[in-house]
Design a protein around this motif. Structure first.
Motif, PDB file in Angstrom:
ATOM      1  N   ILE A 220      -4.768   2.787   3.094  1.00 25.03           N
ATOM      2  CA  ILE A 220      -4.385   2.851   4.516  1.00 25.03           C
ATOM      3  C   ILE A 220      -3.085   2.071   4.707  1.00 25.03           C
ATOM      4  O   ILE A 220      -2.952   0.946   4.223  1.00 25.03           O
ATOM      5  CB  ILE A 220      -5.494   2.243   5.413  1.00 25.03           C
TER       6      ILE A 220
ATOM      7  N   SER B 181       0.834  -1.207   0.000  1.00 25.67           N
ATOM      8  CA  SER B 181       0.000   0.000   0.000  1.00 25.67           C
ATOM      9  C   SER B 181       0.865   1.252   0.000  1.00 25.67           C
ATOM     10  O   SER B 181       0.501   2.264  -0.611  1.00 25.67           O
ATOM     11  CB  SER B 181      -0.924   0.004   1.217  1.00 25.67           C
TER      12      SER B 181
ATOM     13  N   THR C 137      -4.665  -4.111   4.506  1.00 27.76           N
ATOM     14  CA  THR C 137      -5.501  -4.025   3.303  1.00 27.76           C
ATOM     15  C   THR C 137      -6.346  -5.293   3.197  1.00 27.76           C
ATOM     16  O   THR C 137      -5.816  -6.402   3.247  1.00 27.76           O
ATOM     17  CB  THR C 137      -4.614  -3.858   2.047  1.00 27.76           C
TER      18      THR C 137
ATOM     19  N   ASP D  29      -3.851  -2.465  -5.595  1.00 28.29           N
ATOM     20  CA  ASP D  29      -3.208  -2.785  -4.318  1.00 28.29           C
ATOM     21  C   ASP D  29      -4.031  -3.924  -3.722  1.00 28.29           C
ATOM     22  O   ASP D  29      -5.259  -3.868  -3.709  1.00 28.29           O
ATOM     23  CB  ASP D  29      -3.230  -1.557  -3.400  1.00 28.29           C
TER      24      ASP D  29
HETATM   25 MG   LIG Z   1      -1.776  -2.846   2.295  1.00 27.87          MG
END
Ligand SMILES: [Mg+2]
Ligand SMILES: Nc1nc2c(ncn2[C@@H]2O[C@H](COP(=O)(O)OP(=O)(O)OP(=O)(O)O)[C@@H](O)[C@H]2O)c(=O)[nH]1
Length: 460
Positions: free
Chosen positions: A251, A238, A259, A278
């Motif tokens: 985040i 991320s 995630t 992602d």
């Molecule tokens: Mg992540």
């Protein structure tokens, strides 16, 4: 059944509010429609000549006599307009109600609502542009990066058409030589003719193949490349998404399993549009939500055209990393060794696992290695560092026809090499000539035209 040359109208600006809204009308009735609807500030009809002109005034409802809105009117008489027909555009204030009332009046005054892409289709049918240019108009509208915009614009201006025309001209010249030899066999011998086909045919083949190659690269630039960042939890996936986007989209925490769902964003990497995904970190987990995320990651592994496989060098590699490296061996992938700002706790001998792969050492927090990453992505997708100079863009339909023409040219050259009679060689050349014509829209059936233009947006 819609008339091929009815007067058509559509809203040319996107839905919603804006400073102006444009309603475009094309066809032989365009002048009559605008004369009913438009008045100058002194209440007269606009004076329309044979040249393009701009008029300021009021849009008037001819059914109740009320002014609807202030209006700028563009008058673009055929044949030198976008469609080749008489075209007018009403620019009104960009409120949804004003625009829809304008369109409504235009229709009540004799136009019908245009189909998607119908304006561009007319430009094609009137011979203003060929099919490759018409399709490029759509590519231009949809271009996501400067690079793809440049290639699309090249085709709007006729880059692909010119390359195809040149190829056809050369085939025609070759055919003409064969015809002469077939008509006057006593003046020449067949072996010489075949030699010419072999030589020129090879050159033509080379050109067709280079357009096909370019087409594939161009397609990536046009459609973008679905790129998934994958790795075990906490490696920095991320963080990389955010670094490439230049904002905190995902985040990021130091808790493994942050995630849960797949996040998708477009990023522009040196002109290459990437549909960046992602994903949830891959691991065995009892957490219901996280395990659904892991299933989704596995789906993305299948879907992605490019994988950014991320490893964390500040931790020893584990079974999860090794499995991922093994599972993605056959995919187009870039291996990212992240967190090189930390003391390395992985074993350098692990590099043997990624021998032959493109590898980038990086730190997403320090933004180290970002340039190398971008270069590697472009090179993996486009080859030779993505130099697009002189490239033309061909779409999948065009590439399919170019490939058919390639086969026909190969047959012509093969025939010539075998020493077949000239009429056999000539047939293959004739087919190649006709197939290349399809790329620019010669003798393309109505069904296919409908299909191509239906993908356009309304009002174009
Ligand atoms: Mg992540
Ligand atoms: N030192 C260092 N820390 C990093 C680097 N990249 C990411 N981190 C940190 O590693 C932690 C995890 O980062 P994330 O980007 O959330 O990792 P992730 O791979 O998305 O993790 P999941 O979503 O749990 O799969 C955060 O605390 C980041 O600040 C790096 O290059 N160096």
């Amino acid at each position: 059944m819609l008339g091929l040359f009815d007067t058509i109208a559509a809203v040319a600006t996107p839905p919603g509010q804006g400073s102006i809204g444009v309603v475009r009308v094309s066809g032989s009735e365009a002048a009559r429609v605008l004369e009913r609807l438009f008045r100058t500030p002194s209440g007269r009809h606009p004076r329309l000549g044979k040249r393009k002109s701009v008029h300021y005034g009021w849009l008037v409802d001819p059914f109740d006599g009320h002014n609807l809105d202030e209006c700028i009117l563009l008058w673009m008489p055929g044949p030198h307009s976008y469609t080749g027909e008489d075209v007018c555009e009403f620019q009104v204030h960009g409120g949804m109600q004003v625009i829809s009332s304008t369109l409504d009046l235009v229709v009540r005054c004799g136009a019908r609502i245009a189909e998607p892409g119908e304006f561009t289709k007319r430009a094609f049918l009137h011979g203003r542009i060929d099919l490759s240019q018409a399709e490029a108009v759509m590519d231009l509208i949809q271009a996501k990066t400067k690079q793809s915009e440049r290639l699309a614009l090249g085709n709007v201006q006729g880059d692909l058409r010119n390359r195809i025309r040149e190829l056809r001209k050369q085939i025609l010249r070759l055919q003409a030589h064969l015809e002469v030899r077939m008509d006057y066999p006593e003046h020449d011998d067949e072996a010489m003719a075949n030699e010419e086909v072999k030589q020129v045919g090879q050159v033509l083949l080379h050109s067709v193949q280079s357009i096909i190659r370019d087409g594939k690269r161009g397609r990536m630039l046009r459609d973008g490349v679905v790129t998934a960042i994958v790795g075990k939890p906490n490696v920095g996936k991320s963080s990389l998404m955010n670094a490439l986007l230049g904002r905190d989209r995902a985040i990021v925490t130091d808790i493994p399993g942050t995630t849960r769902d797949v996040l998708e964003e477009w990023v522009d990497v040196r002109g290459m549009p990437l549909r960046l995904l992602d994903t949830a970190g891959l691991r065995e987990t009892d957490d219901v939500v996280e395990s659904i995320g892991v299933v989704r990651t596995r789906e993305q592994l299948e879907r992605a055209q490019l994988l950014l496989v991320m490893l964390d060098v500040s931790r020893p590699l584990d079974g999860m990393d090794l499995d991922l490296l093994k599972d993605t061996r056959e995919s187009r992938r870039l291996v990212l060794l992240n967190k090189v700002d930390q003391p390395a706790l992985w074993d350098e001998s692990n590099l043997a696992l990624v021998e032959g792969d493109a590898v980038v050492r990086m730190s997403t927090v320090m933004r180290w290695g970002m340039d190398d990453l971008e270069s590697a992505v472009v090179e993996l997708c486009l080859g030779d560092a993505g130099d697009m100079e002189g490239t033309v863009m061909a779409n999948s339909r065009q590439v399919a026809w170019l490939s058919a023409a390639e086969t026909e040219l190969q047959e012509a050259v093969g025939s010539a090499m075998r020493g077949d009679t000239l009429d056999v060689v000539a047939v293959s050349l004739q087919e190649a000539y006709a197939t290349l014509g399809l790329v620019i829209g010669e003798q393309v059936g109505e069904d296919l035209l409908d299909e191509i233009f239906s993908q356009f947006c309304l009002g174009k």
